[in-house]
Write a protein that holds these residues in place. Structure first.
Motif, PDB file in Angstrom:
ATOM      1  N   VAL A 170       0.880  -1.171   0.000  1.00 33.73           N
ATOM      2  CA  VAL A 170       0.000   0.000   0.000  1.00 33.73           C
ATOM      3  C   VAL A 170       0.913   1.215   0.000  1.00 33.73           C
ATOM      4  O   VAL A 170       1.632   1.462   0.977  1.00 33.73           O
ATOM      5  CB  VAL A 170      -0.934   0.005   1.224  1.00 33.73           C
ATOM      6  N   ALA A 171       0.908   1.968  -1.111  1.00 30.99           N
ATOM      7  CA  ALA A 171       1.894   3.033  -1.303  1.00 30.99           C
ATOM      8  C   ALA A 171       1.212   4.379  -1.515  1.00 30.99           C
ATOM      9  O   ALA A 171       0.172   4.466  -2.170  1.00 30.99           O
ATOM     10  CB  ALA A 171       2.801   2.713  -2.489  1.00 30.99           C
ATOM     11  N   ARG A 172       1.840   5.392  -0.949  1.00 32.98           N
ATOM     12  CA  ARG A 172       1.412   6.776  -1.158  1.00 32.98           C
ATOM     13  C   ARG A 172       2.593   7.665  -0.837  1.00 32.98           C
ATOM     14  O   ARG A 172       3.387   7.380   0.050  1.00 32.98           O
ATOM     15  CB  ARG A 172       0.243   7.147  -0.247  1.00 32.98           C
ATOM     16  N   GLY A 206       4.703   7.329   2.561  1.00 30.59           N
ATOM     17  CA  GLY A 206       5.523   8.523   2.693  1.00 30.59           C
ATOM     18  C   GLY A 206       6.528   8.443   3.822  1.00 30.59           C
ATOM     19  O   GLY A 206       6.888   7.370   4.304  1.00 30.59           O
ATOM     20  N   HIS A 207       6.963   9.585   4.273  1.00 22.21           N
ATOM     21  CA  HIS A 207       8.003   9.647   5.304  1.00 22.21           C
ATOM     22  C   HIS A 207       7.687  10.745   6.309  1.00 22.21           C
ATOM     23  O   HIS A 207       8.547  11.531   6.689  1.00 22.21           O
ATOM     24  CB  HIS A 207       9.369   9.887   4.669  1.00 22.21           C
ATOM     25  N   GLU A 208       6.417  10.798   6.737  1.00 28.06           N
ATOM     26  CA  GLU A 208       6.024  11.802   7.720  1.00 28.06           C
ATOM     27  C   GLU A 208       6.524  11.404   9.109  1.00 28.06           C
ATOM     28  O   GLU A 208       6.614  10.215   9.430  1.00 28.06           O
ATOM     29  CB  GLU A 208       4.493  11.930   7.740  1.00 28.06           C
ATOM     30  N   THR A 210       9.501   4.937   2.342  1.00 33.81           N
ATOM     31  CA  THR A 210       9.025   5.536   1.087  1.00 33.81           C
ATOM     32  C   THR A 210       8.647   4.421   0.128  1.00 33.81           C
ATOM     33  O   THR A 210       9.037   3.256   0.321  1.00 33.81           O
ATOM     34  CB  THR A 210      10.119   6.402   0.443  1.00 33.81           C
ATOM     35  N   PRO A 211       7.914   4.731  -0.941  1.00 36.93           N
ATOM     36  CA  PRO A 211       7.649   3.704  -1.959  1.00 36.93           C
ATOM     37  C   PRO A 211       8.929   3.125  -2.556  1.00 36.93           C
ATOM     38  O   PRO A 211       8.991   1.926  -2.854  1.00 36.93           O
ATOM     39  CB  PRO A 211       6.829   4.475  -3.010  1.00 36.93           C
ATOM     40  N   THR A 212       9.945   3.949  -2.718  1.00 35.27           N
ATOM     41  CA  THR A 212      11.230   3.430  -3.225  1.00 35.27           C
ATOM     42  C   THR A 212      11.841   2.442  -2.245  1.00 35.27           C
ATOM     43  O   THR A 212      12.365   1.392  -2.640  1.00 35.27           O
ATOM     44  CB  THR A 212      12.204   4.592  -3.473  1.00 35.27           C
TER      45      THR A 212
END
Length: 406
Positions: A206-208, A240-242, A258-260
Motif C-alpha cells: 500500500v503506497a502513497r 511517505g516519510h512523515e 518511502t515507496p522506493t
C-alpha cells in the motif's frame, strides 16, 4: 410505537412519512463528526447545503444551516475538511428525505485529530493488532506483487521502476484507488481485500507519497487497520516519510519509509544475488579444494607409513619371529629329549645293575619250588625235594640233601 397494518388495512404514504417525521423529531439535537464532501453556497441564499460523509463507511447525510452559522467557519472549512456539527435530525416529508439542521459547526483541528488517533492507537494495541508475533515474514522472491496506490502517481512509478530495476522478472497486480479524501478508505479496503483473495499474490504493498496529517488520515482509519490485520497475505506499508506515521505502518507486516524503500525491501537485487551466488560458489570451491588437499595429505601420510610402503615387511618380521621361535622350541625340545635320554640311560643302567639277571651273572642262582615260588630260607625246603635252580644262562634241577656241607 409500532403501527398495526395489514394488506387489508394499509396506511397511506403520507401517514408513513408523517410518522417517521414524528419519530425523528423526538431524537433531539446531537453532535456528529464527519468529512465535508460537497459544499453549496449560492449567492444571496440564506441557507448553506453540506454533504457530511463517514470516511470509514459509504454513508453520507445532507446538512443544512443558515448562512450566519456557516460564515463563522467559512474561512477555515473547505471540501474534504473534518468537522463536528451540532445538529437536529429533520425529516422532509414531501420528499421522504432525512437531513441535519446544523446550529453550530466546528472544524476538527490537527491536535484533536492526533489525540483521537492516539486513543485509537492505544485501543488497537490493547487488542494485539500491532504485536510483533502477528507479523508475517515476506517471501524472499515474490512472483506476483499486489500494489495499491493512486492512479499515475509518483508512488506507483517509484515502486514499479525500482522493483523492476532490482529484479526485472517481477510481476505486479496494480489496483489504482483514491489515496486521500472521502473515497480513499473504502477503495483502499476493497483493493486490499481483492488482492488478498488472489492466491497467486505473494505480498501486498500500500503506497502513497508524503503528505500532511490530514492527507494521511485515511491510512489511520480503524476499518482499514482491521482489514489489513485480517489479511493472510503479508502487507507492506509505504505511506511517505512523515514524522507521525499512520496506524497502517503499525499493523502492516513491514513498514517502508518511502515507496522506493518498499521496492528495495520486497524484491532482492539481481546483481547482489548474482554476486552472492558467485561468492558462495567460490567459497564452496575453496572448501572442496581444502578438503581435497587435506585428504591428499592424509593419504600421502598413510602411504608413507612403513606398513603401506613395504606391506610385506610386517609378514617377513613375523616370519622371522616364528622361525626363531620354532628354532628355540626345537632346541629346547632337543635339550629336553637329550636330558630325558641321559636320565633314562642312567636309570636303565641302575635297573640293570640291580636286576636279578645281573646278580645271576655274578655267579648267583635262584632256587624255586616246583610251583615257581623262590626259596628264601633253608627251612623252606625238605630233604630230597626237587628244586629248580636258575642261573644267568639257563636253569637246571637240583635235589636237596640234608647234611653238613663239605
Amino acid at each position: 410505537m409500532a403501527v398495526n397494518t395489514s394488506a387489508e388495512a394499509p396506511i397511506p404514504v403520507g401517514e408513513v412519512s408523517r410518522l417517521i417525521g414524528g419519530w425523528i423529531d423526538r431524537l433531539g439535537a446531537i453532535w456528529v463528526e464527519g468529512q465535508i464532501t460537497q459544499l453549496s453556497r449560492r449567492p444571496g441564499a440564506g441557507v448553506v447545503f453540506l454533504t457530511l460523509r463517514d470516511p470509514s463507511y459509504d454513508i453520507s447525510l445532507t446538512v443544512t444551516c443558515f448562512r450566519a452559522v456557516f460564515d463563522k467557519i467559512a474561512d477555515t472549512v473547505t471540501e474534504g475538511a473534518r468537522v463536528v456539527v451540532h445538529a437536529k435530525p429533520e425529516w422532509y416529508a414531501p420528499r421522504g428525505q432525512l437531513s441535519l439542521r446544523a446550529a453550530e459547526i466546528r472544524p476538527v483541528g490537527v491536535g484533536e485529530l492526533l489525540a483521537r488517533l492516539e486513543q485509537l492507537k492505544k485501543g488497537l494495541a490493547a487488542e494485539g493488532l500491532f504485536a510483533a508475533d502477528r507479523k508475517k515474514p515476506l517471501p524472499f522472491l515474490p512472483q506476483l506483487i499486489g500494489l495499491v496506490c493512486g492512479r499515475a502517481s509518483a508512488a506507483e512509478r517509484d515502486v514499479l521502476e525500482n522493483a523492476r530495476l532490482r529484479w526485472p522478472a517481477v510481476r505486479f497486480e496494480v489496483r489504482n484507488v483514491a489515496v486521500q479524501g472521502v473515497h480513499a478508505v473504502p477503495q483502499v479496503i476493497e483493493a486490499v481485500k481483492e488482492l488478498d483473495a488472489l492466491p497467486e499474490v505473494d505480498v501486498i504493498v500500500v503506497a502513497r507519497g508524503g503528505g500532511s496529517v490530514e492527507d494521511l488520515l485515511p491510512f489511520s482509519d480503524e476499518q482499514l487497520v482491521r482489514a489489513v490485520a485480517a489479511c493472510r497475505t503479508p502487507v507492506v506499508s509505504a505511506i511517505g516519510h512523515e514524522p507521525d506515521s499512520p496506524l497502517l505502518d503499525l499493523v502492516a507486516d513491514l513498514r517502508a519509509s518511502t515507496p522506493t524503500d518498499a521496492a528495495k525491501k520486497i524484491v532482492p537485487d539481481v546483481g547482489e544475488e548474482l554476486m552472492r551466488v558467485q561468492q558462495l560458489r567460490e567459497r564452496a570451491l575453496r572448501s572442496v579444494h581444502g578438503l581435497l588437499d587435506r585428504e591428499e595429505r592424509g593419504l600421502a601420510a598413510a602411504l608413507a607409513r612403513p606398513s603401506m610402503r613395504e606391506p610385506h615387511r610386517m609378514v617377513d618380521e613375523r616370519e622371522e619371529r616364528i622361525t626363531a621361535a620354532l628354532e628355540r622350541a626345537r632346541r629346547c625340545l632337543g635339550h629336553l629329549l637329550d636330558r630325558a635320554d641321559s636320565e633314562l640311560t642312567h636309570t636303565q643302567a641302575r635297573v640293570v645293575a640291580l636286576s636279578p639277571a645281573a646278580t645271576l651273572r655274578r655267579g648267583y642262582a635262584v632256587l624255586q619250588h616246583p610251583d615257581g615260588s623262590v626259596v628264601r630260607a633253608a627251612e623252606e625246603v625238605a630233604e630230597g625235594e626237587e628244586l629248580r635252580a636258575r642261573v644267568s644262562d639257563g636253569e637246571f634241577r637240583v635235589r636237596v640233601a640234608v647234611g653238613p656241607a663239605e
